[in-house]
Scaffold this motif. Structure first.
Motif, mmCIF file in Angstrom:
data_model
loop_
_atom_site.group_PDB
_atom_site.id
_atom_site.type_symbol
_atom_site.label_atom_id
_atom_site.label_comp_id
_atom_site.label_asym_id
_atom_site.label_seq_id
_atom_site.Cartn_x
_atom_site.Cartn_y
_atom_site.Cartn_z
ATOM 1 N N ASP A 278 36.863 31.074 46.525
ATOM 2 C CA ASP A 278 36.251 31.824 45.438
ATOM 3 C C ASP A 278 34.749 31.527 45.405
ATOM 4 O OD1 ASP A 278 38.782 32.789 44.928
ATOM 5 O OD2 ASP A 278 39.209 31.302 43.370
ATOM 6 N N TYR B 29 42.971 21.558 42.093
ATOM 7 C CA TYR B 29 42.117 21.397 40.917
ATOM 8 C C TYR B 29 41.962 22.715 40.168
ATOM 9 C CZ TYR B 29 38.005 20.648 38.026
ATOM 10 O OH TYR B 29 37.141 20.589 36.960
ATOM 11 N N GLN B 30 41.719 23.796 40.890
ATOM 12 C CA GLN B 30 41.549 25.085 40.221
ATOM 13 C C GLN B 30 42.817 25.512 39.492
ATOM 14 O OE1 GLN B 30 39.692 28.272 42.331
ATOM 15 N NE2 GLN B 30 38.120 26.969 43.285
ATOM 16 N N GLU B 31 43.966 25.203 40.068
ATOM 17 C CA GLU B 31 45.216 25.538 39.383
ATOM 18 C C GLU B 31 45.392 24.692 38.135
ATOM 19 O OE1 GLU B 31 48.878 27.294 38.449
ATOM 20 O OE2 GLU B 31 47.147 27.926 39.661
ATOM 21 N N GLU C 180 40.749 21.312 46.219
ATOM 22 C CA GLU C 180 40.119 22.346 45.412
ATOM 23 C C GLU C 180 41.153 23.335 44.886
ATOM 24 O OE1 GLU C 180 37.060 23.998 43.359
ATOM 25 O OE2 GLU C 180 37.020 22.156 44.562
ATOM 26 N N ASP D 95 42.889 20.171 32.417
ATOM 27 C CA ASP D 95 41.657 19.384 32.455
ATOM 28 C C ASP D 95 41.114 19.106 31.061
ATOM 29 O OD1 ASP D 95 41.109 22.129 32.117
ATOM 30 O OD2 ASP D 95 39.030 21.831 32.740
ATOM 31 N N GLN E 286 33.437 28.432 45.002
ATOM 32 C CA GLN E 286 33.210 27.040 45.369
ATOM 33 C C GLN E 286 33.004 26.928 46.866
ATOM 34 O OE1 GLN E 286 32.827 24.551 43.134
ATOM 35 N NE2 GLN E 286 33.045 26.176 41.581
ATOM 36 N N VAL F 214 42.964 23.507 36.306
ATOM 37 C CA VAL F 214 42.040 24.062 35.319
ATOM 38 C C VAL F 214 42.619 25.331 34.703
ATOM 39 C CG1 VAL F 214 39.778 25.119 35.018
ATOM 40 C CG2 VAL F 214 39.992 23.032 36.382
ATOM 41 N N ARG F 215 43.229 26.180 35.538
ATOM 42 C CA ARG F 215 43.815 27.429 35.036
ATOM 43 C C ARG F 215 44.888 27.161 33.977
ATOM 44 N NH1 ARG F 215 47.949 30.809 35.507
ATOM 45 N NH2 ARG F 215 49.110 29.348 36.812
#
Length: 294
Positions: free
Chosen positions: A38, A76-78, A73, A85, A40, A80-81
């Motif tokens: 995406d 982590y993004q999942e 990554e 976090d 990042q 955050v979604r």
């Protein structure tokens, strides 16, 4: 937007070009992207910075790092979604980590960096004199010097010089200064302490026991070459170790003790600046179980 991973041949090409850029350009030059999820982006410069630059970075190491970065990554993004976090538990753990890092920074500033690691020699001597019983040897200990030669001839010649009266150190310097004999020297050690276990190969300890003190041994043939050694002192188990042998241990003890004193003074000063209370009496008796100390 679908995940886009650069093909392996493109990664290797970028790596080769990027390493050239790192070696030739200034730090402010544009960075070299090598993977993206995406919005990042992972750059080659970030990867290289993670490794020991003195050893270089291989293409395989970069490729492996890219795969780890992609995995981390994505996870982590999942997280955050899903809002993981921002949970109270995570915030509490972050606060505790920040707390410990701040404490460590304070201790580094006030305790560790302010205490010199070089204790005065007279302080070391005094500690040794006052605590000699703590330094009795648990095994025999020899103070020796040795030189390892590739061939027997130079070893015999070196021993002959010492036997004729040339001091060991002077004879060693003469051998090193002569290109013909210097090339025959494989290794050497001056005035080092050894036990039977630490002095290898095993034939050398036999030479220690069989040779008179301060007399050079006959060349000792080993699989490594020919050793000539001299025993300056042989201390037996139960005797008090030489100060030279335990100096670093004493230095370490004094350093630890000094840090403890600085820590105690720091805490004493901090307590004087704050109101410190222990409120055990305010805890309801039925809300906590206290074990009686034996």
């Amino acid at each position: 937007m679908p995940l886009r991973v650069l093909p392996r041949h493109s990664i290797l090409a970028l790596l080769s070009a990027g390493l050239t850029i790192l070696g030739c350009q200034k730090p402010q030059q544009p960075r070299t992207p090598i993977a993206r999820i995406d919005n990042q982006t992972l750059t080659l410069e970030e990867v290289v910075a993670r490794f020991d630059s003195s050893r270089g970075v291989s293409q395989a190491q970069v490729h492996e790092y890219i795969q780890r970065w992609l995995t981390q990554e994505l996870l982590y993004q999942e997280a955050v979604r899903r809002g993981l976090d921002k949970t109270d538990e995570l915030e509490s753990r972050i606060t505790e980590i920040r707390r410990q890092l701040a404490i460590n920074a304070l201790l580094d500033q006030e305790v560790y960096t302010r205490l010199s690691q070089q204790n005065p020699e007279e302080q070391i001597q005094q500690y040794y004199n006052e605590n000699q019983e703590e330094f009795r040897l648990s095994q025999d200990l020899a103070l020796i010097s040795f030189i390892l030669f590739a061939e027997q001839g130079p070893a015999v010649a070196f021993r002959a010089r010492v036997v004729r009266g040339t001091p060991w150190a002077d004879a060693a310097r003469e051998m090193i200064a002569d290109p013909a004999t210097a090339s025959q020297i494989i290794a050497m050690a001056d005035s080092s302490y050894h036990t039977e276990r630490s002095l290898l190969p095993g034939e050398l300890w036999k030479a220690v026991l069989m040779t008179q003190r301060r007399e050079p041994s006959f060349p000792v043939r080993t699989s490594e070459g020919y050793y000539v050694l001299i025993t300056w002192k042989l201390s037996r188990r139960g005797e008090i170790a030489d100060l030279a042998h335990v100096r670093e241990e004493i230095r370490s003890r004094l350093t630890i003790a000094g840090r403890r004193q600085i820590m105690d003074r720091l805490l004493e000063n901090l307590r004087a600046r704050h109101v410190v209370q222990i409120l055990m009496s305010s805890v309801p008796q039925d809300s906590v179980t206290l074990r009686n100390q034996e």
